[in-house]
Design a protein around this motif. Structure first.
Motif, PDB file in Angstrom:
ATOM      1  N   MET A   1     -15.961  14.081  -0.936  1.00 50.97           N
ATOM      2  CA  MET A   1     -14.736  13.428  -1.190  1.00 50.97           C
ATOM      3  C   MET A   1     -13.514  14.395  -1.875  1.00 50.97           C
ATOM      4  SD  MET A   1     -14.063   9.553  -2.416  1.00 50.97           S
ATOM      5  CE  MET A   1     -14.965   8.272  -1.773  1.00 50.97           C
ATOM      6  N   ASN A   2     -12.452  14.449  -1.295  1.00 50.67           N
ATOM      7  CA  ASN A   2     -11.579  15.553  -1.776  1.00 50.67           C
ATOM      8  C   ASN A   2     -10.756  14.724  -2.812  1.00 50.67           C
ATOM      9  OD1 ASN A   2      -9.372  14.188  -0.525  1.00 50.67           O
ATOM     10  ND2 ASN A   2      -9.274  15.935   1.183  1.00 50.67           N
ATOM     11  N   GLN A   3      -9.794  15.421  -3.442  1.00 51.23           N
ATOM     12  CA  GLN A   3      -9.022  14.832  -4.507  1.00 51.23           C
ATOM     13  C   GLN A   3      -8.215  13.625  -4.038  1.00 51.23           C
ATOM     14  OE1 GLN A   3      -5.714  17.398  -5.191  1.00 51.23           O
ATOM     15  NE2 GLN A   3      -5.158  16.305  -7.457  1.00 51.23           N
ATOM     16  N   TYR A   4      -7.503  13.799  -3.023  1.00 58.10           N
ATOM     17  CA  TYR A   4      -6.681  12.651  -2.233  1.00 58.10           C
ATOM     18  C   TYR A   4      -7.531  11.557  -2.146  1.00 58.10           C
ATOM     19  CZ  TYR A   4      -3.312  16.309  -1.683  1.00 58.10           C
ATOM     20  OH  TYR A   4      -2.582  17.389  -2.007  1.00 58.10           O
ATOM     21  N   GLU A   5      -8.712  11.654  -1.534  1.00 49.91           N
ATOM     22  CA  GLU A   5      -9.668  10.627  -1.060  1.00 49.91           C
ATOM     23  C   GLU A   5      -9.900   9.526  -2.374  1.00 49.91           C
ATOM     24  OE1 GLU A   5     -12.571  12.184   1.329  1.00 49.91           O
ATOM     25  OE2 GLU A   5     -13.140  10.033   2.139  1.00 49.91           O
ATOM     26  N   THR A   6     -10.328  10.589  -3.415  1.00 48.41           N
ATOM     27  CA  THR A   6     -10.631   9.687  -4.637  1.00 48.41           C
ATOM     28  C   THR A   6      -9.624   8.781  -5.099  1.00 48.41           C
ATOM     29  OG1 THR A   6     -12.136  11.583  -5.202  1.00 48.41           O
ATOM     30  CG2 THR A   6     -11.989  10.114  -7.013  1.00 48.41           C
ATOM     31  N   VAL A   7      -8.382   9.436  -5.360  1.00 51.56           N
ATOM     32  CA  VAL A   7      -7.150   8.898  -5.839  1.00 51.56           C
ATOM     33  C   VAL A   7      -6.804   7.791  -4.876  1.00 51.56           C
ATOM     34  CG1 VAL A   7      -4.825   9.297  -6.471  1.00 51.56           C
ATOM     35  CG2 VAL A   7      -6.623  10.818  -6.803  1.00 51.56           C
ATOM     36  N   LEU A   8      -6.684   8.060  -3.598  1.00 46.76           N
ATOM     37  CA  LEU A   8      -6.298   6.924  -2.585  1.00 46.76           C
ATOM     38  C   LEU A   8      -7.081   5.596  -2.661  1.00 46.76           C
ATOM     39  CD1 LEU A   8      -5.193   8.980   0.574  1.00 46.76           C
ATOM     40  CD2 LEU A   8      -3.697   7.425  -0.638  1.00 46.76           C
ATOM     41  N   HIS A   9      -8.479   5.850  -2.944  1.00 47.15           N
ATOM     42  CA  HIS A   9      -9.479   4.659  -2.710  1.00 47.15           C
ATOM     43  C   HIS A   9      -9.100   4.022  -4.211  1.00 47.15           C
ATOM     44  CE1 HIS A   9     -12.206   4.737   0.553  1.00 47.15           C
ATOM     45  NE2 HIS A   9     -12.064   6.239   0.547  1.00 47.15           N
ATOM     46  N   HIS A  10      -9.150   4.676  -4.952  1.00 48.38           N
ATOM     47  CA  HIS A  10      -8.914   3.979  -6.422  1.00 48.38           C
ATOM     48  C   HIS A  10      -7.488   3.289  -6.458  1.00 48.38           C
ATOM     49  CE1 HIS A  10      -8.012   4.079 -10.712  1.00 48.38           C
ATOM     50  NE2 HIS A  10      -6.951   5.118 -10.437  1.00 48.38           N
ATOM     51  N   ILE A  11      -6.492   3.872  -5.911  1.00 52.99           N
ATOM     52  CA  ILE A  11      -5.074   3.087  -6.199  1.00 52.99           C
ATOM     53  C   ILE A  11      -5.292   1.652  -5.037  1.00 52.99           C
ATOM     54  CG2 ILE A  11      -2.328   3.363  -5.975  1.00 52.99           C
ATOM     55  CD1 ILE A  11      -2.806   6.263  -6.349  1.00 52.99           C
ATOM     56  N   PHE A  12      -5.868   2.196  -3.760  1.00 57.97           N
ATOM     57  CA  PHE A  12      -5.587   1.084  -2.789  1.00 57.97           C
ATOM     58  C   PHE A  12      -6.348  -0.034  -3.244  1.00 57.97           C
ATOM     59  CE2 PHE A  12      -7.038  -1.130   0.906  1.00 57.97           C
ATOM     60  CZ  PHE A  12      -6.050  -0.965   1.690  1.00 57.97           C
ATOM     61  N   ASN A  13      -7.706   0.201  -4.111  1.00 54.42           N
ATOM     62  CA  ASN A  13      -8.369  -1.163  -4.633  1.00 54.42           C
ATOM     63  C   ASN A  13      -7.511  -2.078  -5.485  1.00 54.42           C
ATOM     64  OD1 ASN A  13     -10.625  -0.942  -3.048  1.00 54.42           O
ATOM     65  ND2 ASN A  13     -11.661   0.559  -4.452  1.00 54.42           N
ATOM     66  N   ASP A  14      -6.810  -1.193  -6.411  1.00 50.53           N
ATOM     67  CA  ASP A  14      -5.965  -1.896  -7.429  1.00 50.53           C
ATOM     68  C   ASP A  14      -4.849  -2.668  -6.602  1.00 50.53           C
ATOM     69  OD1 ASP A  14      -7.110  -0.766  -9.463  1.00 50.53           O
ATOM     70  OD2 ASP A  14      -5.635   0.525 -10.284  1.00 50.53           O
ATOM     71  N   PHE A  15      -4.342  -2.082  -5.477  1.00 49.84           N
ATOM     72  CA  PHE A  15      -3.212  -2.837  -4.887  1.00 49.84           C
ATOM     73  C   PHE A  15      -3.504  -3.925  -4.254  1.00 49.84           C
ATOM     74  CE2 PHE A  15       1.202  -0.968  -5.360  1.00 49.84           C
ATOM     75  CZ  PHE A  15       0.656   0.241  -6.450  1.00 49.84           C
ATOM     76  N   LYS A  16      -5.031  -4.278  -4.000  1.00 50.73           N
ATOM     77  CA  LYS A  16      -5.244  -5.546  -3.332  1.00 50.73           C
ATOM     78  C   LYS A  16      -4.959  -6.584  -3.919  1.00 50.73           C
ATOM     79  CE  LYS A  16      -9.261  -3.542  -0.751  1.00 50.73           C
ATOM     80  NZ  LYS A  16     -10.649  -3.344  -1.017  1.00 50.73           N
ATOM     81  N   THR A  17      -4.546  -6.367  -5.335  1.00 50.26           N
ATOM     82  CA  THR A  17      -4.053  -7.666  -6.152  1.00 50.26           C
ATOM     83  C   THR A  17      -2.554  -7.721  -6.625  1.00 50.26           C
ATOM     84  OG1 THR A  17      -4.844  -6.669  -8.022  1.00 50.26           O
ATOM     85  CG2 THR A  17      -6.428  -8.220  -7.128  1.00 50.26           C
ATOM     86  N   PHE A  18      -1.954  -6.863  -5.805  1.00 50.70           N
ATOM     87  CA  PHE A  18      -0.496  -6.352  -6.040  1.00 50.70           C
ATOM     88  C   PHE A  18       0.310  -7.728  -5.855  1.00 50.70           C
ATOM     89  CE2 PHE A  18       3.585  -5.205  -4.510  1.00 50.70           C
ATOM     90  CZ  PHE A  18       4.240  -4.536  -5.542  1.00 50.70           C
ATOM     91  N   GLU A  19       1.163  -7.996  -7.020  1.00 45.07           N
ATOM     92  CA  GLU A  19       2.011  -9.468  -6.993  1.00 45.07           C
ATOM     93  C   GLU A  19       3.092  -8.807  -6.024  1.00 45.07           C
ATOM     94  OE1 GLU A  19       2.457 -12.471  -9.120  1.00 45.07           O
ATOM     95  OE2 GLU A  19       0.375 -12.467  -9.641  1.00 45.07           O
ATOM     96  N   ASN A  20       3.362  -9.703  -4.815  1.00 47.50           N
ATOM     97  CA  ASN A  20       4.367  -8.956  -3.996  1.00 47.50           C
ATOM     98  C   ASN A  20       5.351 -10.046  -4.053  1.00 47.50           C
ATOM     99  OD1 ASN A  20       6.006  -7.677  -1.798  1.00 47.50           O
ATOM    100  ND2 ASN A  20       3.983  -7.167  -0.847  1.00 47.50           N
ATOM    101  N   SER A  21       6.900  -9.602  -4.400  1.00 47.05           N
ATOM    102  CA  SER A  21       7.542 -10.560  -4.587  1.00 47.05           C
ATOM    103  C   SER A  21       8.483 -10.342  -3.251  1.00 47.05           C
ATOM    104  CB  SER A  21       8.487 -10.321  -5.680  1.00 47.05           C
ATOM    105  OG  SER A  21       8.962  -8.994  -5.754  1.00 47.05           O
ATOM    106  N   GLY A  22       8.196  -9.330  -2.401  1.00 42.53           N
ATOM    107  CA  GLY A  22       9.259  -8.949  -1.228  1.00 42.53           C
ATOM    108  C   GLY A  22       9.252 -10.214  -0.266  1.00 42.53           C
ATOM    109  N   LYS A  23       9.866  -9.961   0.816  1.00 44.37           N
ATOM    110  CA  LYS A  23      10.009 -11.052   1.945  1.00 44.37           C
ATOM    111  C   LYS A  23      10.277 -10.056   3.476  1.00 44.37           C
ATOM    112  CE  LYS A  23      11.806 -15.040  -0.079  1.00 44.37           C
ATOM    113  NZ  LYS A  23      11.245 -14.706  -1.213  1.00 44.37           N
ATOM    114  N   LYS A  24       9.138 -10.604   4.309  1.00 44.24           N
ATOM    115  CA  LYS A  24       9.369  -9.930   5.671  1.00 44.24           C
ATOM    116  C   LYS A  24      10.825  -9.889   6.389  1.00 44.24           C
ATOM    117  CE  LYS A  24       6.340 -12.623   7.537  1.00 44.24           C
ATOM    118  NZ  LYS A  24       5.642 -13.237   8.782  1.00 44.24           N
ATOM    119  N   ALA A  25      10.970  -8.936   7.097  1.00 39.67           N
ATOM    120  CA  ALA A  25      12.451  -8.723   7.508  1.00 39.67           C
ATOM    121  C   ALA A  25      12.547  -9.902   8.740  1.00 39.67           C
ATOM    122  CB  ALA A  25      12.606  -7.626   8.539  1.00 39.67           C
TER     123      ALA A  25
END
Ligand code: GLN
Length: 305
Positions: free
Chosen positions: A1-25
């Motif tokens: 895994m390169n540096q980007y891969e490790t960081v991306l996986h880790h952030i992506f996992n955290d963002f699975k529970t992201f509270e999203n207040s946005g609305k679709k267009a």
């Protein structure tokens, strides 16, 4: 895994529970049908290595991200003369605002607000043999993927409710800044916005912006180094409408968003990255996409600043 891969996986996992207040267009009726939970990311390094996560293979509506491609084509045709028809200043206004256009005599503030991109469409109609085919061919050339197409449902849907965009073009026509037939120009503008593309494809397509205008995989010169610097500067200052300052402050990369929920950004000399998540904030930019990119440049500890 390169540096980007490790960081991306880790952030992506955290963002699975992201509270999203946005609305679709929903102002384009067809976009209301998109699954709002889709979430994809794709980062491409200059050597072509691509890291893709989640729904990175799911096509989405490119919408205003198409404006970077029409800008490249128009700039390559007109060079610096392009700026007689459209300016390079941030608008500090919504993407479809009419206000400044009246005050500034039909010259749009920049190529990334709707008015500016409608002028680009007009220029391309004046200069390209087959604008619709040529635009798609350009995307095919950049991605080496001929499966990418216009989405006629989105095209027709947007066209059926485009009162504001028609106001913009009529106002510009009254000032003499539209040279072709209004319906022909709008037709082409809506087509470009309707391209269906995945995070992976789009990340590949914009990689040349991170490499002085040279496509790092095909080695084709897409833009001169000077043109590339200039377009990156416009992305940095105008790519997120009245949230361009916020994006520069929080993320610190040149980029462009679209109301389909996509955001693309590039780090000159390093990578391109695309995030797709359909829920938008009040300024029309993907809420989760922006937060994700902020986390990415924070964790990598490098932005362009
Ligand atoms: N096609 C959309 C419009 O013209 C694009 C807007 C956007 O993505 N910001 O309204």
């Amino acid at each position: 895994m390169n540096q980007y891969e490790t960081v991306l996986h880790h952030i992506f996992n955290d963002f699975k529970t992201f509270e999203n207040s946005g609305k679709k267009a929903t102002y384009i009726p067809e976009l209301a049908h998109v699954d709002e939970n889709l979430f994809g990311v794709s980062l491409t390094c200059l050597n072509g290595t691509q890291i893709s996560l989640g729904d990175a293979h799911q096509p989405f509506s490119i919408q205003s991200i198409s404006k970077v491609f029409s800008l490249v084509l128009a700039y390559n045709i007109l060079g610096e003369d392009l700026w007689k028809r459209v300016d390079v200043e941030p608008s500090g206004d919504t993407f479809n605002s009419l206000i400044l256009l009246e005050l500034e005599l039909g010259i749009p503030r920049n190529p990334f607000i709707n008015a500016g991109a409608i002028v680009l469409a007009d220029i391309l109609i004046s200069h390209l043999q087959n604008p619709k085919e040529d635009f798609l061919k350009f995307i095919h050339q950049l991605t080496n993927d001929h499966s990418i197409q216009y989405d006629l449902k989105v095209f027709n849907s947007e066209k059926s409710v485009a009162y504001r965009n028609y106001s913009l073009i009529n106002l510009m026509k009254s000032f003499g800044n539209i040279h072709n037939d209004i319906d022909t120009v709008m037709d082409f503008y809506f087509r470009m916005c309707s391209v269906n593309i995945t995070c992976e494809q789009l990340s590949k397509a914009v990689l040349f912006f991170a490499n002085d205008g040279v496509h790092p995989i095909s080695k084709e010169q897409i833009l001169t180094p000077k043109g590339n610097r200039r377009i990156n500067a416009i992305m940095q200052l105008c790519g997120f409408y009245d949230e361009a300052g916020e994006f520069a402050y929080r993320v610190g990369l040149p980029g462009k968003s679209g109301v389909g929920g996509g955001i693309m950004a590039i780090h000159p000399g390093l990578y391109s990255v695309v995030v797709f998540s359909p829920k938008l904030n009040k300024k029309g930019n993907s809420t989760k996409g922006m937060a994700f990119l902020e986390r990415l440049t924070s964790e990598l500890n490098n932005s362009i600043f």
